[in-house]
Design a protein around this motif. Structure first.
Motif, PDB file in Angstrom:
ATOM      1  N   ARG A  66      34.997  61.111  40.306  1.00  0.00           N
ATOM      2  CA  ARG A  66      34.013  60.111  39.890  1.00  0.00           C
ATOM      3  C   ARG A  66      34.690  58.954  39.150  1.00  0.00           C
ATOM      4  O   ARG A  66      34.380  57.784  39.393  1.00  0.00           O
ATOM      5  N   GLN A  67      35.593  59.271  38.260  1.00  0.00           N
ATOM      6  CA  GLN A  67      36.275  58.226  37.495  1.00  0.00           C
ATOM      7  C   GLN A  67      37.095  57.311  38.393  1.00  0.00           C
ATOM      8  O   GLN A  67      37.103  56.090  38.220  1.00  0.00           O
ATOM      9  N   ASN A  68      37.778  57.886  39.377  1.00  0.00           N
ATOM     10  CA  ASN A  68      38.592  57.066  40.274  1.00  0.00           C
ATOM     11  C   ASN A  68      37.723  56.213  41.187  1.00  0.00           C
ATOM     12  O   ASN A  68      38.052  55.052  41.464  1.00  0.00           O
ATOM     13  N   LEU A  69      36.616  56.756  41.644  1.00  0.00           N
ATOM     14  CA  LEU A  69      35.695  55.962  42.459  1.00  0.00           C
ATOM     15  C   LEU A  69      35.095  54.815  41.659  1.00  0.00           C
ATOM     16  O   LEU A  69      34.913  53.706  42.176  1.00  0.00           O
ATOM     17  N   GLN A  70      34.792  55.070  40.396  1.00  0.00           N
ATOM     18  CA  GLN A  70      34.261  54.011  39.544  1.00  0.00           C
ATOM     19  C   GLN A  70      35.305  52.910  39.319  1.00  0.00           C
ATOM     20  O   GLN A  70      34.983  51.728  39.309  1.00  0.00           O
ATOM     21  N   PHE A  71      36.555  53.312  39.160  1.00  0.00           N
ATOM     22  CA  PHE A  71      37.623  52.327  38.990  1.00  0.00           C
ATOM     23  C   PHE A  71      37.730  51.440  40.230  1.00  0.00           C
ATOM     24  O   PHE A  71      37.848  50.217  40.136  1.00  0.00           O
ATOM     25  N   ILE A  72      37.696  52.064  41.422  1.00  0.00           N
ATOM     26  CA  ILE A  72      37.782  51.287  42.667  1.00  0.00           C
ATOM     27  C   ILE A  72      36.610  50.335  42.799  1.00  0.00           C
ATOM     28  O   ILE A  72      36.767  49.159  43.167  1.00  0.00           O
ATOM     29  N   ALA A  73      35.415  50.821  42.482  1.00  0.00           N
ATOM     30  CA  ALA A  73      34.231  49.973  42.587  1.00  0.00           C
ATOM     31  C   ALA A  73      34.321  48.788  41.631  1.00  0.00           C
ATOM     32  O   ALA A  73      33.928  47.666  41.971  1.00  0.00           O
ATOM     33  N   GLN A  75      37.070  47.333  40.553  1.00  0.00           N
ATOM     34  CA  GLN A  75      38.055  46.395  41.094  1.00  0.00           C
ATOM     35  C   GLN A  75      37.473  45.585  42.251  1.00  0.00           C
ATOM     36  O   GLN A  75      37.762  44.398  42.406  1.00  0.00           O
ATOM     37  N   GLN A  76      36.656  46.233  43.060  1.00  0.00           N
ATOM     38  CA  GLN A  76      36.033  45.530  44.175  1.00  0.00           C
ATOM     39  C   GLN A  76      34.984  44.521  43.694  1.00  0.00           C
ATOM     40  O   GLN A  76      34.810  43.474  44.316  1.00  0.00           O
ATOM     41  N   ALA A  77      34.315  44.855  42.595  1.00  0.00           N
ATOM     42  CA  ALA A  77      33.288  43.945  42.081  1.00  0.00           C
ATOM     43  C   ALA A  77      33.895  42.723  41.407  1.00  0.00           C
ATOM     44  O   ALA A  77      33.339  41.626  41.480  1.00  0.00           O
ATOM     45  N   ASN A  78      35.046  42.907  40.743  1.00  0.00           N
ATOM     46  CA  ASN A  78      35.701  41.797  40.033  1.00  0.00           C
ATOM     47  C   ASN A  78      37.186  41.787  40.392  1.00  0.00           C
ATOM     48  O   ASN A  78      38.033  42.170  39.589  1.00  0.00           O
ATOM     49  N   PRO A  79      37.517  41.375  41.607  1.00  0.00           N
ATOM     50  CA  PRO A  79      38.913  41.449  42.046  1.00  0.00           C
ATOM     51  C   PRO A  79      39.789  40.395  41.392  1.00  0.00           C
ATOM     52  O   PRO A  79      39.319  39.338  40.970  1.00  0.00           O
ATOM     53  N   ASP A  80      41.072  40.723  41.294  1.00  0.00           N
ATOM     54  CA  ASP A  80      42.066  39.750  40.867  1.00  0.00           C
ATOM     55  C   ASP A  80      43.291  39.915  41.771  1.00  0.00           C
ATOM     56  O   ASP A  80      43.225  40.591  42.807  1.00  0.00           O
ATOM     57  N   ALA A  81      44.400  39.312  41.392  1.00  0.00           N
ATOM     58  CA  ALA A  81      45.579  39.314  42.255  1.00  0.00           C
ATOM     59  C   ALA A  81      46.150  40.714  42.468  1.00  0.00           C
ATOM     60  O   ALA A  81      46.787  40.989  43.495  1.00  0.00           O
ATOM     61  N   ILE A 116      43.665  49.393  44.076  1.00  0.00           N
ATOM     62  CA  ILE A 116      42.711  50.141  44.902  1.00  0.00           C
ATOM     63  C   ILE A 116      43.443  51.085  45.841  1.00  0.00           C
ATOM     64  O   ILE A 116      43.034  52.239  46.046  1.00  0.00           O
ATOM     65  N   ALA A 117      44.561  50.616  46.436  1.00  0.00           N
ATOM     66  CA  ALA A 117      45.334  51.469  47.345  1.00  0.00           C
ATOM     67  C   ALA A 117      45.877  52.699  46.621  1.00  0.00           C
ATOM     68  O   ALA A 117      45.832  53.822  47.136  1.00  0.00           O
ATOM     69  N   ASN A 118      46.380  52.499  45.396  1.00  0.00           N
ATOM     70  CA  ASN A 118      46.902  53.630  44.626  1.00  0.00           C
ATOM     71  C   ASN A 118      45.796  54.621  44.290  1.00  0.00           C
ATOM     72  O   ASN A 118      45.968  55.845  44.429  1.00  0.00           O
ATOM     73  N   ARG A 119      44.668  54.098  43.852  1.00  0.00           N
ATOM     74  CA  ARG A 119      43.575  54.993  43.482  1.00  0.00           C
ATOM     75  C   ARG A 119      42.982  55.690  44.706  1.00  0.00           C
ATOM     76  O   ARG A 119      42.507  56.826  44.606  1.00  0.00           O
TER      77      ARG A 119
END
Length: 210
Positions: A51-58, A60-66, A72-75
């Motif tokens: 759950r924590q890793n999915l939340q982290f990916i979400a 990053q997708q909501a507020n992406p940066d460089a 996201i690939a690592n997670r």
């Protein structure tokens, strides 16, 4: 005698085998029990990690940066590994990682513009001949000397005409001092326009002469 000894040994051997079998079964039962308990605990931990890793990916997708794509690939690799371990442990819970969306910003309330304030015209702004201090009563200042007036609205040197409407008497005086009223008459000026026994002129017209 040999046969009897052999029979005794066979009996002993049977007891040892049966004893070992009993221990093996008991140990197997303990292993099975422990395995189930560990699986239940592992599922709770694995589900939380997923759950924590999915939340982290979400997030990053909501507020992406460089660096978001690399993160996201690592997670995602971690998520795949966790799912493999969950499958091996028999975890079946549906785990989703949702990111709480911030509340929409409220539009800024525009403050109403204050109405422009216009200063009230000063009494001394009246031109010669204008009626000023409308509605003001006239009384005496208690000052002696020649007929004169004091005022808080007109500068010293201003000439005012005071008319008592109750007896139609009037006097023209110059402002000689300051006071807290529109106009006060000194003793000499007040004597010329007042009614006998009265120390207040309620109905008066005050005009600016010059």
């Amino acid at each position: 005698m040999y046969r009897t000894r052999r029979n005794k040994m066979s009996g002993t051997t049977r007891k040892v085998i049966i004893g070992l079998s009993t221990v093996t079964l008991a140990g197997g039962a303990f292993a099975v029990s422990t395995g189930l308990s560990s699986a239940a605990e592992s599922c709770a931990g694995l589900d939380q990690a997923l759950r924590q890793n999915l939340q982290f990916i979400a997030a990053q997708q909501a507020n992406p940066d460089a660096q978001s794509a690399a993160r996201i690939a690592n997670r995602q690799a971690v998520v795949d590994l966790i799912n493999q371990r969950r499958g091996a442990a028999g975890c079946t819970a549906d785990v989703a990682g949702e990111v709480a969306q911030p509340a929409p910003a409220q539009p800024e309330q525009k403050q109403p513009e204050a109405a422009p304030t216009t200063a009230a015209p000063a009494a001394e702004a009246g031109a010669a001949g204008d009626v000023v201090c409308a509605g003001s009563t006239v009384t005496l200042s208690g000052e002696g000397g020649a007929p004169a007036a004091s005022s808080g609205d007109f500068p010293i040197g201003t000439v005012l005409k005071v008319t008592n409407l109750d007896n139609s008497k009037s006097i023209t005086v110059e402002v000689a001092s300051a006071s807290g009223s529109c106009i006060l008459l000194n003793n000499a000026a007040f004597e010329q326009v007042r009614e006998p026994g009265k120390f207040l002129i309620r109905r008066a017209v005050i005009e600016r002469v010059g």
